[in-house]
Design a protein around this motif. Structure first.
Motif, PDB file in Angstrom:
ATOM      1  N   UNK A 265      10.397  51.099  10.417  1.00 47.89           N
ATOM      2  CA  UNK A 265      10.050  49.970   9.569  1.00 47.89           C
ATOM      3  C   UNK A 265       8.687  49.453  10.003  1.00 47.89           C
ATOM      4  N   UNK A 266       7.776  49.368   9.055  1.00 48.81           N
ATOM      5  CA  UNK A 266       6.492  48.719   9.311  1.00 48.81           C
ATOM      6  C   UNK A 266       6.672  47.237   8.995  1.00 48.81           C
ATOM      7  N   UNK A 267       6.430  46.357   9.961  1.00 48.76           N
ATOM      8  CA  UNK A 267       6.729  44.931   9.750  1.00 48.76           C
ATOM      9  C   UNK A 267       6.121  44.347   8.488  1.00 48.76           C
ATOM     10  N   UNK A 268       4.915  44.790   8.125  1.00 50.60           N
ATOM     11  CA  UNK A 268       4.270  44.227   6.933  1.00 50.60           C
ATOM     12  C   UNK A 268       4.966  44.667   5.649  1.00 50.60           C
TER      13      UNK A 268
ATOM     14  N   UNK B  52      16.633  45.456  21.593  1.00 47.75           N
ATOM     15  CA  UNK B  52      15.851  46.684  21.572  1.00 47.75           C
ATOM     16  C   UNK B  52      14.862  46.709  22.711  1.00 47.75           C
ATOM     17  N   UNK B  53      14.062  47.744  22.718  1.00 44.14           N
ATOM     18  CA  UNK B  53      13.087  48.001  23.784  1.00 44.14           C
ATOM     19  C   UNK B  53      11.688  47.857  23.214  1.00 44.14           C
TER      20      UNK B  53
ATOM     21  N   UNK C 211       5.071  48.891  19.940  1.00 38.76           N
ATOM     22  CA  UNK C 211       6.239  49.524  19.310  1.00 38.76           C
ATOM     23  C   UNK C 211       7.505  48.828  19.788  1.00 38.76           C
ATOM     24  N   UNK C 212       8.391  48.499  18.849  1.00 43.42           N
ATOM     25  CA  UNK C 212       9.701  47.952  19.180  1.00 43.42           C
ATOM     26  C   UNK C 212      10.751  48.967  18.762  1.00 43.42           C
ATOM     27  N   UNK C 213      11.588  49.354  19.715  1.00 47.43           N
ATOM     28  CA  UNK C 213      12.621  50.365  19.481  1.00 47.43           C
ATOM     29  C   UNK C 213      13.970  49.654  19.331  1.00 47.43           C
TER      30      UNK C 213
ATOM     31  N   UNK D 158       8.468  49.498  14.085  1.00 42.35           N
ATOM     32  CA  UNK D 158       9.825  49.315  14.580  1.00 42.35           C
ATOM     33  C   UNK D 158      10.582  50.624  14.374  1.00 42.35           C
ATOM     34  N   UNK D 159      11.066  51.196  15.457  1.00 45.80           N
ATOM     35  CA  UNK D 159      11.854  52.424  15.403  1.00 45.80           C
ATOM     36  C   UNK D 159      13.304  52.047  15.118  1.00 45.80           C
ATOM     37  N   UNK D 160      13.826  52.508  14.007  1.00 44.67           N
ATOM     38  CA  UNK D 160      15.203  52.199  13.618  1.00 44.67           C
ATOM     39  C   UNK D 160      16.168  53.345  13.929  1.00 44.67           C
TER      40      UNK D 160
END
Length: 237
Positions: free
Chosen positions: A67-70, A154-155, A160-162, A193-195
């Protein structure tokens, strides 16, 4: 099928390309689950999925759901809830409670949880290092206080947020936590964001599929980019 064993204190991982082609996305097996191993794994697009008989199994999935936050999309029904329902969303106010709740919530088509006590210990250590974060949604408890209704953790490495796991004890609670956390993460400098898994739930928020080579390229760039501001404990919405 040749599945590599990952030696202790040697945090190098094999190229996931072989695992994706030949090993049903299983990259390797280790006897350790420490912070060094976890950080090295996430930087390569790899994550631990379960433990068995004292060994930890490391995977990479492709294509990768991100997911791209924007590009965050808020469904109309959730937007109405965000406007009208009383709630409070916080960051890093109850990490231990969040990961424990994620471990306890029953999952469809799953027998038990992969978030065993060893995982809770390891991610709590990452949290204490500033690399793992929780977001909590609180509902009024009817006694002039607040009760934990849902959340996720998450990490975070660089920009990058995993995402790892979420739970809800009350309707919409995890959705509210996610909807409020994504803009907050973007304000901190999170670019991706890595989903991990492709689900209808994430699709409603605007997730998309990314080729694994492109995903690893994004990680190599993002893991080295400093945040504009630290993810800090406190009320975010």
């Amino acid at each position: 099928m040749n599945i590599p064993f990952l030696p202790p204190r040697d945090y190098r991982f094999p190229n996931p390309a072989y695992a994706l082609a030949e090993c049903d996305v299983l990259v390797g097996v280790s006897a350790d689950l420490d912070t060094g191993r976890l950080l090295a794994a996430y930087r390569a697009g790899i994550f631990p999925w379960f433990a068995q008989n004292g060994y930890f199994y490391w995977f990479a999935t492709a294509p990768r759901t991100v997911l791209f936050p924007e590009k965050l999309h808020i469904p109309k029904s959730l937007a109405k809830t965000l406007r009208n329902k009383p709630y409070r969303v916080t960051a890093d106010q109850a990490f231990a409670e969040v990961i424990a709740a994620c471990a306890a919530v029953p999952r469809p088509n799953q027998d038990g949880s992969w978030i065993a006590p060893e995982f809770q210990t390891a991610y709590t250590a990452l949290h204490q290092m500033g690399h793992a974060h929780s977001f909590e949604c609180w509902y009024p408890d009817g006694q002039n206080g607040w009760k934990l209704a849902g959340g996720f953790y998450g990490v975070q490495i660089g920009s990058v947020f995993y995402g790892e796991s979420m739970f809800a004890h009350a309707p919409d609670a995890s959705k509210i936590a996610f909807a409020c956390a994504v803009p907050y993460l973007a304000a901190c400098g999170i670019k991706l964001i890595d989903c991990q898994q492709d689900t209808d739930h994430l699709k409603r928020f605007g997730s998309e599929q990314m080729d694994f080579d492109d995903f690893q390229t994004a990680l190599r760039h993002g893991n080295g980019v400093a945040l504009r501001q630290a993810i800090q404990a406190g009320v975010i919405a």
